[in-house]
Design an enzyme around this catalytic site. Sequence first.
Site, short mmCIF file in Angstrom:
data_model
loop_
_atom_site.label_atom_id
_atom_site.label_comp_id
_atom_site.label_asym_id
_atom_site.label_seq_id
_atom_site.Cartn_x
_atom_site.Cartn_y
_atom_site.Cartn_z
N ARG A 15 3.27 9.63 -11.79
CA ARG A 15 3.58 10.08 -13.15
C ARG A 15 2.34 10.33 -14.02
NH1 ARG A 15 7.65 5.71 -15.00
NH2 ARG A 15 6.83 4.62 -13.19
N LYS A 22 -4.50 6.39 -10.02
CA LYS A 22 -4.15 5.81 -11.33
C LYS A 22 -5.10 4.73 -11.80
CE LYS A 22 -0.31 3.24 -11.78
NZ LYS A 22 1.10 2.96 -12.06
N ASN A 384 -43.22 20.51 -23.82
CA ASN A 384 -43.52 19.46 -22.85
C ASN A 384 -43.29 19.91 -21.42
OD1 ASN A 384 -40.75 19.65 -23.40
ND2 ASN A 384 -40.36 17.57 -22.71
#
Length: 453
Positions: A15, A22, A384
């Site tokens: 879901r 999950k 730089n």
Amino acid sequence: MGTTAIILAAGKGTRMRSALPKVLHKVAHMPLLEHVYHTARTIPDCKVGIIYGHGGELVRNELTHLEADWIEQREQLGTGHAVQQASPVFSDEDTVLILYGDVPLTLPSTLTDLVNSSKKTGFSLLTVDLENPAGYGRIVRNSNQLIDKIVEEKDATDTIKEICEVNTGMMAVSGKLLNKWLGKLNNNNAQGEYYLTDIVEMAVADGVEIMAIQPENEYEVMGVNNRKQLAELERYYQLKHAEELMAAGVTLRDPARVDVRGDLEVGQDIIIDINVVFEGNVSLNNNVKIGPNTVIKNSEIGENVEILANCVIEDAVIGNGTKIGPFARIRPETQLGENVHVGNFVEIKKSIVAEGSKINHLSYIGDTDIGKQVNIGAGTITCNYDGANKFRTVIGDNVFIGSDSQLVAPVEIEDGATIAAGTTVTKNAPAEQLTISRAKQVVITGWKRPTKK
Ligand code: UD1
Ligand code: CA
């Protein structure tokens, strides 16, 4: 003799509608499973075993820093089957604590109570009364109010469905008893699964009284099945954290609009405006003020520092009394000394700025050491990077850099030097002298603008 926590994390989490397993979804920037792991580790002498599912390599790879035994459950045949897989990692002498990898916010004190109470009889269960118990296993008690069994929703009669006390799934059981009962599980039920909850009836048959513990609040036992629940737990966690900050003496302009995703240490009388996000380890000393819409990650902010709106500060140390922003970006490995001023649209990376120096407008300072009381004019850029390598710029004390200058590293600007506006510095600039690299201004008299034919 110790405790072994078994974290069940093999479920698919359909879901969530996610490619990510999950338990890797995050609350407060930390995977759900990692929350459970850390809470378990607050129990003294507790080792951890994690049950992960087929294809759960992702979970393992993401969480290699956890000190745990990883146990694969190839097919998800039920919670009882999951715990059966874990039996090689606990002994008869252990207390086995069963936790779910998708229930992240259980309090350490609740787990401690659960483990301690299990020591009385060998079995304790964490239960909770829910207004809407649908979906959960119901706790069936006998006439003496002792726990008799757990009946899953799908196996429940209408009368049992009316029971509001439910099984949270968390329990603590003596290793010896658990091993005995796990061997007797079967899957004769509505779902054809091996239910861990069947050990309750076995305990009753063996005359083992089941102790029941309740959590302080419902959020402690709430699991994440979808993104809505994930968001609910995040909000709950954040609001609780905000309340703790206020209790510690911090002013929050809106407790619902501050997020702490890691550890935040605070001093006194700090004021935090809305939409501020803290990530990783951040410490704020006394009287720090933070304007709206700011992100601070892994940084130490000194006393009386003022950060105006819309700043991003990462892996930096900010000295006492310094002012930053609005709209400034302080990148990793930057150290700002005391009473430094960094103004709008300034980016500083891997640089050290000593006390009292000012970089107030539109500058890029990278790989640079800046001395004390330096003034960096608007639009100054340290060059730089030559496309392949990075080089340092060294700026002494009391230097004045005119606006729109470029300092081509490696280069040094010595103490007290002045760089005229618009200069491109490619060679060292000597102390106390004016260095200028600017074409002489000329005036063409009598010149006419072109006109349209
Ligand atoms: C379970 C309990 C139920 C309780 C509910 C609380 C059983 C039989 N039922 O039901 O009483 O009210 O939790 O949420 O224990 N898992 C595995 N491997 C498996 C099956 C599950 O690792 O084979 C993990 C899942 O990833 C999840 C946890 O175990 O973290 C619970 O599984 P889930 O399927 O959600 O159990 P429920 O049917 O909800
Ligand atoms: Ca569930």
